[in-house]
Design a protein around this motif. Structure first.
Motif, mmCIF file in Angstrom:
data_model
loop_
_atom_site.group_PDB
_atom_site.id
_atom_site.type_symbol
_atom_site.label_atom_id
_atom_site.label_comp_id
_atom_site.label_asym_id
_atom_site.label_seq_id
_atom_site.Cartn_x
_atom_site.Cartn_y
_atom_site.Cartn_z
ATOM 1 N N UNK A 27 0.839 -1.203 0.000
ATOM 2 C CA UNK A 27 0.000 0.000 0.000
ATOM 3 C C UNK A 27 0.873 1.251 0.000
ATOM 4 N N UNK A 28 0.370 2.295 -0.619
ATOM 5 C CA UNK A 28 1.069 3.575 -0.597
ATOM 6 C C UNK A 28 1.154 4.048 0.851
ATOM 7 N N UNK A 29 2.339 4.481 1.237
ATOM 8 C CA UNK A 29 2.585 4.914 2.606
ATOM 9 C C UNK A 29 3.230 3.852 3.473
ATOM 10 N N UNK A 30 3.332 2.615 2.951
ATOM 11 C CA UNK A 30 3.959 1.531 3.714
ATOM 12 C C UNK A 30 5.436 1.811 3.932
ATOM 13 N N UNK A 31 5.928 1.447 5.090
ATOM 14 C CA UNK A 31 7.346 1.559 5.395
ATOM 15 C C UNK A 31 8.099 0.462 4.647
ATOM 16 N N UNK A 32 9.287 0.785 4.133
ATOM 17 C CA UNK A 32 10.074 -0.163 3.340
ATOM 18 C C UNK A 32 11.427 -0.374 4.002
ATOM 19 N N UNK A 33 11.846 -1.649 4.077
ATOM 20 C CA UNK A 33 13.150 -2.008 4.637
ATOM 21 C C UNK A 33 13.943 -2.792 3.603
#
Length: 76
Positions: A27-33
């Motif tokens: 989803x847009x706004x999800x944190x990415x690692x």
């Protein structure tokens, strides 16, 4: 965590990842690692073909984009 995809390039201050086939895009706004579970940034756009979309990630640190190319990203 969910697999976002592999970073294929950088453009306009964004990391562009190619989604994995069969995976639901984040989803847009999800944190990415990254693979070491270090926070890279947030998803700002999902675009392209439905079966394997591209995901645009705005980085937390604009200087650190080049090392991301070729690496895998994951959404929290």
């Amino acid at each position: 965590m969910r697999r976002v995809g592999t970073v294929v390039r950088t453009a306009g201050g964004l990391a562009i990842a190619r989604g994995e086939r069969g995976e639901e895009p984040p989803r847009i706004g999800s944190s990415v690692v990254d693979e070491s579970l270090s926070t890279v940034g947030r998803v700002v756009d999902v675009f392209g073909p439905v079966d394997r979309p591209y995901v645009a990630v705005t980085p937390n640190d604009g200087d650190g984009l080049a090392p991301l190319v070729g690496g895998k990203l994951y959404a929290r």
